[in-house]
Design a protein around this motif. Structure first.
Motif, mmCIF file in Angstrom:
data_model
loop_
_atom_site.group_PDB
_atom_site.id
_atom_site.type_symbol
_atom_site.label_atom_id
_atom_site.label_comp_id
_atom_site.label_asym_id
_atom_site.label_seq_id
_atom_site.Cartn_x
_atom_site.Cartn_y
_atom_site.Cartn_z
ATOM 1 N N VAL A 2 0.848 -1.186 0.000
ATOM 2 C CA VAL A 2 0.000 0.000 0.000
ATOM 3 C C VAL A 2 0.886 1.239 0.000
ATOM 4 C CG1 VAL A 2 -1.749 1.284 1.242
ATOM 5 C CG2 VAL A 2 -1.801 -1.219 1.255
ATOM 6 N N GLU A 26 -4.174 1.504 -2.726
ATOM 7 C CA GLU A 26 -4.814 0.205 -2.627
ATOM 8 C C GLU A 26 -6.317 0.309 -2.816
ATOM 9 O OE1 GLU A 26 -3.546 -2.968 -2.245
ATOM 10 O OE2 GLU A 26 -5.656 -3.465 -2.486
ATOM 11 N N PHE A 29 -8.610 -0.373 0.206
ATOM 12 C CA PHE A 29 -8.259 0.468 1.351
ATOM 13 C C PHE A 29 -9.312 0.403 2.444
ATOM 14 C CE2 PHE A 29 -5.615 3.248 3.452
ATOM 15 C CZ PHE A 29 -6.171 4.477 3.749
#
Length: 124
Positions: A2, A26, A29
């Motif tokens: 990430v 990402e 997330f």
């Protein structure tokens, strides 16, 4: 992996406001809890605020409670830190950090991913 990118820092007078953003690369997330930390010269990196993966639960350091608000927009893969009534002692580099899972933590070692930081300077 990430990647986190903070933005929104700057120079503001005491009593002013800033909104920091933490954008993640990402797409999942929403599966990560996020914390904000700050690092002032000569001090340790300290916890500021955290939010769980849904945004339904938040936690703040006593020093910012009532002045800062953490929130997230999972559709935009972004977490925000709204900072009001800023004080000179809030001056620091602010970092966002993420960890996979629902729960947030207040210690740096719990977080797996960190941004590069954004400088916040509050003048008196």
């Amino acid at each position: 992996q990430v990647q986190l990118v903070e933005s929104g820092g700057g120079l503001v007078q005491a009593g002013g406001s800033l909104r920091l953003s933490c954008a993640a690369s990402e797409r999942t997330f929403s599966s990560y809890a996020v914390g904000w930390f700050r690092h002032a010269p000569g001090k340790e990196r300290n916890f500021v605020a955290a939010i769980n993966w849904t945004g339904g639960s938040t936690y703040y350091a006593d020093s910012v409670k009532g002045r800062f608000t953490i929130s997230r927009d999972n559709a935009k893969n972004t977490v925000y830190l709204q900072m009001n009534s800023l004080k000179p002692e809030d001056t620091a580099v602010y970092y966002c950090a993420a960890k996979s899972g629902s729960d947030y933590y207040t210690r740096t070692f719990h977080y797996d991913y960190w941004g590069q930081g954004t400088q916040v300077t509050v003048s008196s």
